[in-house]
Motif scaffolding. Structure first.
Motif, PDB file in Angstrom:
ATOM      1  N   ARG A 122       0.875  -1.175   0.000  1.00  0.00           N
ATOM      2  CA  ARG A 122       0.000   0.000   0.000  1.00  0.00           C
ATOM      3  C   ARG A 122       0.917   1.231   0.000  1.00  0.00           C
ATOM      4  NH1 ARG A 122      -5.362   0.268   1.425  1.00  0.00           N
ATOM      5  NH2 ARG A 122      -5.189  -1.900   2.095  1.00  0.00           N
ATOM      6  N   LEU A 123       0.833   2.046  -1.054  1.00  0.00           N
ATOM      7  CA  LEU A 123       1.788   3.129  -1.265  1.00  0.00           C
ATOM      8  C   LEU A 123       1.124   4.497  -1.281  1.00  0.00           C
ATOM      9  CD1 LEU A 123       3.861   1.593  -4.227  1.00  0.00           C
ATOM     10  CD2 LEU A 123       4.349   1.420  -1.767  1.00  0.00           C
ATOM     11  N   LEU A 124       1.790   5.469  -0.655  1.00  0.00           N
ATOM     12  CA  LEU A 124       1.428   6.875  -0.774  1.00  0.00           C
ATOM     13  C   LEU A 124       2.402   7.485  -1.779  1.00  0.00           C
ATOM     14  CD1 LEU A 124      -0.230   9.324   0.196  1.00  0.00           C
ATOM     15  CD2 LEU A 124       1.507   9.673   1.975  1.00  0.00           C
ATOM     16  N   VAL A 125       1.892   7.949  -2.910  1.00  0.00           N
ATOM     17  CA  VAL A 125       2.746   8.421  -4.001  1.00  0.00           C
ATOM     18  C   VAL A 125       2.526   9.913  -4.205  1.00  0.00           C
ATOM     19  CG1 VAL A 125       3.379   8.152  -6.418  1.00  0.00           C
ATOM     20  CG2 VAL A 125       2.625   6.154  -5.097  1.00  0.00           C
ATOM     21  N   ARG A 126       3.582  10.678  -4.007  1.00  0.00           N
ATOM     22  CA  ARG A 126       3.511  12.137  -4.207  1.00  0.00           C
ATOM     23  C   ARG A 126       3.862  12.463  -5.656  1.00  0.00           C
ATOM     24  NH1 ARG A 126       2.916  17.230  -4.963  1.00  0.00           N
ATOM     25  NH2 ARG A 126       3.202  18.724  -3.255  1.00  0.00           N
ATOM     26  N   CYS A 127       2.892  12.977  -6.389  1.00  0.00           N
ATOM     27  CA  CYS A 127       3.093  13.414  -7.766  1.00  0.00           C
ATOM     28  C   CYS A 127       3.003  14.939  -7.827  1.00  0.00           C
ATOM     29  CB  CYS A 127       2.024  12.809  -8.682  1.00  0.00           C
ATOM     30  SG  CYS A 127       2.051  11.006  -8.775  1.00  0.00           S
ATOM     31  N   ASP A 128       3.427  15.510  -8.941  1.00  0.00           N
ATOM     32  CA  ASP A 128       3.207  16.933  -9.179  1.00  0.00           C
ATOM     33  C   ASP A 128       2.286  17.059 -10.387  1.00  0.00           C
ATOM     34  OD1 ASP A 128       3.131  19.611  -9.472  1.00  0.00           O
ATOM     35  OD2 ASP A 128       5.279  19.918  -9.766  1.00  0.00           O
ATOM     36  N   LEU A 129       1.014  17.224 -10.126  1.00  0.00           N
ATOM     37  CA  LEU A 129       0.008  17.356 -11.176  1.00  0.00           C
ATOM     38  C   LEU A 129      -0.435  18.806 -11.331  1.00  0.00           C
ATOM     39  CD1 LEU A 129      -2.184  14.220 -10.307  1.00  0.00           C
ATOM     40  CD2 LEU A 129      -0.245  14.374 -11.893  1.00  0.00           C
ATOM     41  N   VAL A 131      -6.150   2.761  -7.662  1.00  0.00           N
ATOM     42  CA  VAL A 131      -5.487   4.052  -7.515  1.00  0.00           C
ATOM     43  C   VAL A 131      -6.528   5.089  -7.101  1.00  0.00           C
ATOM     44  CG1 VAL A 131      -5.680   4.511  -9.998  1.00  0.00           C
ATOM     45  CG2 VAL A 131      -4.046   5.807  -8.636  1.00  0.00           C
ATOM     46  N   LEU A 132      -6.166   5.898  -6.133  1.00  0.00           N
ATOM     47  CA  LEU A 132      -7.050   6.907  -5.540  1.00  0.00           C
ATOM     48  C   LEU A 132      -6.312   8.231  -5.460  1.00  0.00           C
ATOM     49  CD1 LEU A 132      -9.598   7.687  -3.702  1.00  0.00           C
ATOM     50  CD2 LEU A 132      -8.126   7.023  -1.771  1.00  0.00           C
ATOM     51  N   VAL A 133      -6.951   9.321  -5.878  1.00  0.00           N
ATOM     52  CA  VAL A 133      -6.376  10.661  -5.747  1.00  0.00           C
ATOM     53  C   VAL A 133      -6.981  11.333  -4.520  1.00  0.00           C
ATOM     54  CG1 VAL A 133      -6.173  12.958  -6.778  1.00  0.00           C
ATOM     55  CG2 VAL A 133      -5.953  10.911  -8.215  1.00  0.00           C
ATOM     56  N   ASP A 168       2.580  -4.029 -10.514  1.00  0.00           N
ATOM     57  CA  ASP A 168       3.178  -4.827  -9.438  1.00  0.00           C
ATOM     58  C   ASP A 168       2.205  -5.041  -8.280  1.00  0.00           C
ATOM     59  OD1 ASP A 168       5.588  -5.360 -10.626  1.00  0.00           O
ATOM     60  OD2 ASP A 168       6.642  -3.682  -9.708  1.00  0.00           O
ATOM     61  N   ASP A 169       0.920  -4.819  -8.550  1.00  0.00           N
ATOM     62  CA  ASP A 169      -0.146  -5.102  -7.590  1.00  0.00           C
ATOM     63  C   ASP A 169      -0.094  -4.216  -6.348  1.00  0.00           C
ATOM     64  OD1 ASP A 169      -2.495  -6.574  -7.134  1.00  0.00           O
ATOM     65  OD2 ASP A 169      -1.461  -7.825  -5.659  1.00  0.00           O
ATOM     66  N   HIS A 170       0.503  -3.031  -6.474  1.00  0.00           N
ATOM     67  CA  HIS A 170       0.461  -2.083  -5.369  1.00  0.00           C
ATOM     68  C   HIS A 170      -0.907  -1.394  -5.333  1.00  0.00           C
ATOM     69  CE1 HIS A 170       4.706  -2.490  -4.528  1.00  0.00           C
ATOM     70  NE2 HIS A 170       5.018  -2.187  -5.774  1.00  0.00           N
ATOM     71  N   ALA A 171      -1.351  -1.032  -4.143  1.00  0.00           N
ATOM     72  CA  ALA A 171      -2.517  -0.168  -3.967  1.00  0.00           C
ATOM     73  C   ALA A 171      -1.993   1.249  -3.759  1.00  0.00           C
ATOM     74  CB  ALA A 171      -3.334  -0.621  -2.768  1.00  0.00           C
ATOM     75  N   VAL A 172      -2.458   2.201  -4.573  1.00  0.00           N
ATOM     76  CA  VAL A 172      -1.821   3.516  -4.642  1.00  0.00           C
ATOM     77  C   VAL A 172      -2.792   4.628  -4.276  1.00  0.00           C
ATOM     78  CG1 VAL A 172      -0.755   5.198  -6.183  1.00  0.00           C
ATOM     79  CG2 VAL A 172      -0.132   2.777  -6.367  1.00  0.00           C
ATOM     80  N   ALA A 173      -2.365   5.483  -3.354  1.00  0.00           N
ATOM     81  CA  ALA A 173      -3.050   6.745  -3.091  1.00  0.00           C
ATOM     82  C   ALA A 173      -2.130   7.874  -3.548  1.00  0.00           C
ATOM     83  CB  ALA A 173      -3.373   6.895  -1.607  1.00  0.00           C
ATOM     84  N   VAL A 174      -2.648   8.750  -4.391  1.00  0.00           N
ATOM     85  CA  VAL A 174      -1.854   9.845  -4.965  1.00  0.00           C
ATOM     86  C   VAL A 174      -2.066  11.118  -4.166  1.00  0.00           C
ATOM     87  CG1 VAL A 174      -1.535  11.332  -6.982  1.00  0.00           C
ATOM     88  CG2 VAL A 174      -1.899   8.862  -7.279  1.00  0.00           C
ATOM     89  N   LEU A 175      -0.956  11.718  -3.764  1.00  0.00           N
ATOM     90  CA  LEU A 175      -0.958  12.994  -3.060  1.00  0.00           C
ATOM     91  C   LEU A 175      -0.355  14.028  -4.005  1.00  0.00           C
ATOM     92  CD1 LEU A 175      -1.649  14.100  -0.230  1.00  0.00           C
ATOM     93  CD2 LEU A 175       0.691  13.532   0.468  1.00  0.00           C
TER      94      LEU A 175
END
Length: 401
Positions: free
Chosen positions: A13-20, A107-109, A48-55
């Protein structure tokens, strides 16, 4: 060196910081290269079957561009060709419930990070790590991925707080941008190195000239910074007219530095010999700089200047671009920017085109990104990388690794 997503075990379960962060026109968020670049990272993580929340963030409080990320989730879904969830909350109960519902491949924003009071003040990573924002979200994830190189010069909670309290990794954008944008500090070139500087933020670019003078042989100036240097050279341009607010305050703050650099760097600085403006008939018009008076806004370098800059680029071993030479969004005033970019694309030299706005010109005028060594989506972080200044978002990843 920092850890990358190559070091991640699958199925986390990953918290991914993007610049959108994107232009907003009439309330509509505009698609751009940032979405496509971050989608590459997210696509790999989801595979890779990660669950992703985008920050991510959008705009600043008080500005028209300070809007929700709901539209960003829709744009991202188009790039990923899959459903992307959105929750109008960042670390409250609604957000936590949505995060806990995530399964591998989801994936969740999350809502705009800058809507959180603890996000924006520039403070040390250790201070940011103690915020309720970070302390609430961190336990919900197995790891943090920072893919937001273009914001890595900001010491904000979502960028520097999480690596202090949890396992942290660099995403593909972070990895690629850091490598390419640091090249001017680490690579040696056998032939001439040319840097093209333009855009509206002259005060960010003026220090660059002095800090890279051991590597860069010549500078081609346009945009606001180009006009300010023409003003220092004695031409009657580089003033605000028609309600503009680009020139006078930057001149007042930096005139002494501009005049000193002009004196010290002499023929290494290439200034426009002609400028373009909107004529009475609404068409592009051009005039030589010599004897020109500032009674209208100049919106591009002239054709003679564009040709001269393009010739310098073609004779270069390496070329770096930061900022546009004109208002390229208007096709009438894109000639300078596009001519130089085409010259770089046609030349077998190491090249980095930097700045979120300038990278848009590559797409807008159907240039092939593959013809450049790297097209950077970073602005402020790109400038700092060119000058060798530290990027706090990178430093904390390296330190905590």
């Amino acid at each position: 060196m920092f850890q990358t997503i190559d070091d991640l075990e699958p199925g986390q379960r990953l918290l991914v910081r993007c610049d959108l962060n994107s232009p907003v026109e009439d309330g509509t968020v505009q698609d751009n290269r940032r979405f496509s670049r971050h989608a590459e990272t997210l696509r790999e993580l989801l595979a890779d079957d990660h669950a992703v929340a985008v920050l991510a963030h959008q705009g600043r409080p008080g500005r028209d561009s300070f809007v929700s990320l709901e539209q960003h989730a829709d744009v991202l879904a188009d790039h990923l060709d899959r459903e992307v969830g959105f929750v109008a909350d960042t670390f409250g109960e609604e957000a936590l419930a949505a995060i806990r519902d995530l399964e591998g491949g989801d994936v969740l924003v999350l809502e705009n990070a800058r809507m959180c009071d603890e996000e924006l003040p520039e403070e040390d990573p250790e201070v940011k790590a103690e915020t309720e924002f970070v302390r609430t979200l961190a336990p919900e994830f197995d790891a943090y991925v920072n893919d937001a190189y273009s914001a890595a010069h900001r010491s904000h909670a979502s960028l520097v707080g999480f690596p202090v309290v949890m396992d942290a990794y660099a995403g593909r954008v972070m990895e690629a941008e850091y490598t390419a944008n640091s090249a001017i500090q680490t690579r040696e070139f056998d032939g001439p190195v040319t840097m093209v500087l333009g855009g509206t933020k002259a005060e960010d670019l003026i220090p660059v000239i002095e800090r890279v003078d051991d590597t860069v042989d010549r500078f081609c100036l346009g945009g606001i910074v180009g006009e300010l240097f023409l003003r220092a050279a004695g031409h009657d341009v580089g003033y605000d007219v028609d309600g503009t607010e680009f020139f006078d305050h930057q001149w007042d703050d930096h005139a002494d530095t501009i005049e000193r650099i002009l004196d010290e760097y002499g023929d290494r600085l290439h200034l426009a010999t002609d400028l373009a403006y909107e004529g009475d008939d609404g068409e592009r018009a051009e005039a030589p700089v010599e004897g020109l008076a500032k009674d209208t806004s100049y919106l591009d370098v002239g054709s003679e200047t564009a040709d001269a800059y393009a010739d310098l680029v073609r004779d270069s071993e390496a070329a770096f671009v930061k900022g546009a030479l004109g208002v390229f969004e208007d096709e009438r005033f894109a000639h300078g920017t596009v001519e130089v970019l085409r010259a770089i694309a046609e030349t077998d030299c190491f090249s980095v085109v930097g700045g979120g706005d300038t990278s848009r010109a590559v797409d807008l005028y159907d240039l092939d990104a593959e013809d450049f060594s790297h097209v950077s989506i970073a602005g402020g972080a790109y400038v700092r990388a060119l000058t060798g200044e530290p990027l706090v978002g990178v430093e904390v990843l390296e330190r905590e690794a």
